[in-house]
Design a protein around this motif. Structure first.
Motif, PDB file in Angstrom:
ATOM      1  N   PRO A  24       5.631  38.440   6.885  1.00 52.43           N
ATOM      2  CA  PRO A  24       6.691  38.557   5.873  1.00 52.43           C
ATOM      3  C   PRO A  24       7.949  37.775   6.221  1.00 52.43           C
ATOM      4  O   PRO A  24       8.787  37.536   5.344  1.00 52.43           O
ATOM      5  CB  PRO A  24       6.970  40.056   5.828  1.00 52.43           C
ATOM      6  N   GLU A  25       8.115  37.368   7.475  1.00 52.09           N
ATOM      7  CA  GLU A  25       9.334  36.692   7.899  1.00 52.09           C
ATOM      8  C   GLU A  25       9.275  35.175   7.725  1.00 52.09           C
ATOM      9  O   GLU A  25      10.309  34.533   7.580  1.00 52.09           O
ATOM     10  CB  GLU A  25       9.620  37.015   9.368  1.00 52.09           C
ATOM     11  N   TYR A  26       8.083  34.614   7.770  1.00 52.75           N
ATOM     12  CA  TYR A  26       7.986  33.166   7.665  1.00 52.75           C
ATOM     13  C   TYR A  26       6.647  32.766   7.056  1.00 52.75           C
ATOM     14  O   TYR A  26       5.720  33.579   6.926  1.00 52.75           O
ATOM     15  CB  TYR A  26       8.183  32.490   9.021  1.00 52.75           C
ATOM     16  N   GLU A  73       8.216  27.927   8.370  1.00 52.10           N
ATOM     17  CA  GLU A  73       9.385  27.948   7.500  1.00 52.10           C
ATOM     18  C   GLU A  73       9.768  29.384   7.177  1.00 52.10           C
ATOM     19  O   GLU A  73       8.893  30.223   6.925  1.00 52.10           O
ATOM     20  CB  GLU A  73       9.063  27.183   6.212  1.00 52.10           C
ATOM     21  N   SER A  74      11.046  29.683   7.209  1.00 54.45           N
ATOM     22  CA  SER A  74      11.494  31.033   6.873  1.00 54.45           C
ATOM     23  C   SER A  74      11.157  31.340   5.421  1.00 54.45           C
ATOM     24  O   SER A  74      11.241  30.472   4.553  1.00 54.45           O
ATOM     25  CB  SER A  74      12.995  31.176   7.122  1.00 54.45           C
ATOM     26  N   ALA A  75      10.783  32.573   5.157  1.00 54.92           N
ATOM     27  CA  ALA A  75      10.337  32.981   3.825  1.00 54.92           C
ATOM     28  C   ALA A  75      11.535  33.251   2.930  1.00 54.92           C
ATOM     29  O   ALA A  75      11.913  34.399   2.681  1.00 54.92           O
ATOM     30  CB  ALA A  75       9.442  34.212   3.917  1.00 54.92           C
ATOM     31  N   GLN A  76      12.156  32.170   2.474  1.00 51.32           N
ATOM     32  CA  GLN A  76      13.325  32.305   1.615  1.00 51.32           C
ATOM     33  C   GLN A  76      13.305  31.186   0.584  1.00 51.32           C
ATOM     34  O   GLN A  76      12.573  30.213   0.723  1.00 51.32           O
ATOM     35  CB  GLN A  76      14.616  32.208   2.429  1.00 51.32           C
ATOM     36  N   ARG A  83       5.262  31.779  -2.234  1.00 55.74           N
ATOM     37  CA  ARG A  83       4.459  32.906  -1.752  1.00 55.74           C
ATOM     38  C   ARG A  83       4.095  33.829  -2.925  1.00 55.74           C
ATOM     39  O   ARG A  83       2.941  34.223  -3.093  1.00 55.74           O
ATOM     40  CB  ARG A  83       5.222  33.692  -0.693  1.00 55.74           C
ATOM     41  N   ALA A  84       5.093  34.149  -3.736  1.00 53.39           N
ATOM     42  CA  ALA A  84       4.850  35.043  -4.872  1.00 53.39           C
ATOM     43  C   ALA A  84       3.872  34.418  -5.861  1.00 53.39           C
ATOM     44  O   ALA A  84       2.969  35.085  -6.380  1.00 53.39           O
ATOM     45  CB  ALA A  84       6.167  35.379  -5.557  1.00 53.39           C
TER      46      ALA A  84
END
Length: 209
Positions: A24-26, A73-76, A83-84
């Motif tokens: 979940p973080e990256y 890569e950071s999940a932002q 991702r979604a």
């Protein structure tokens, strides 16, 4: 990085070959970057270094026309939206996803038509979608990702009709540009990218033999 592809000429395409969204973080991804590696590799990596979401990356050369980049890569931002898009659906995304030089993303999906319609309906308003083909999935058919764009087909047709690939050559890039109603540099750029796609398709076919 997608905007980087739009703004320059050396790197001609980028393929998202594999991805992992389990943390979940990256997000981790494997991209293949293709084009004039000698001229464009350092420029591409310099742009990658400025991307705030990129935590680390590793480069693996393939040959003088492409290289792999493994990225964490950071999940932002866009990464979280991707991702979604790729996880919150019953559809299967068939790799690779191609990042085009006109700002588009090209990819194939497998699944039910209702799920595809739902995905398209729920996309943000600023995104436009074009469905190029609906058919039964065939793993041995050449991917739509490797096909030429409409503009590239037009350029190729004009070049062939006017004898650009004849020996001796019957026309020039300037004459092709005049026929297309664009500048000489734009026509030359289209020809290079079209030829690079056809070479990539040949290489993909050769690898399957």
């Amino acid at each position: 990085m997608h905007q980087f592809l739009v703004d320059q000429d050396s790197i001609q395409r980028a393929y998202l070959r594999h991805w992992n969204f389990s943390n979940p973080e990256y997000i981790t991804t494997l991209l293949q970057i293709a084009g004039n590696v000698e001229e464009g590799r350092d420029e591409y990596l310099a742009a990658l270094n400025t991307a705030e979401s990129v935590q680390e990356y590793d480069v693996t050369p393939i040959h003088d026309r492409s290289f792999y980049v493994y990225i964490r890569e950071s999940a932002q931002g866009f990464a979280s939206r991707l991702r979604a898009l790729l996880t919150d659906t019953d559809l299967l995304i068939v790799p690779p996803i191609e990042y085009g030089t006109h700002g588009e993303m090209l990819f194939e999906v497998a699944g039910e038509q209702d799920a595809l319609q739902s995905l398209v309906a729920n996309l943000p308003d600023h995104l436009s979608v074009s469905v190029n083909r609906l058919s039964e999935y065939d793993a041995y058919r050449e991917s739509q990702v490797t096909a030429l764009t409409d503009r590239q087909e037009e350029v190729l047709d004009v070049a062939r009709e006017h004898g650009y690939y004849e020996i001796p050559r019957q026309t020039s890039v300037r004459e092709i540009a005049d026929e297309l109603g664009c500048s000489k540099s734009t026509a030359a750029n289209h020809l290079r990218k079209t030829e690079a796609r056809l070479v990539a398709l040949y290489e993909d076919r050769s690898a399957k033999k």
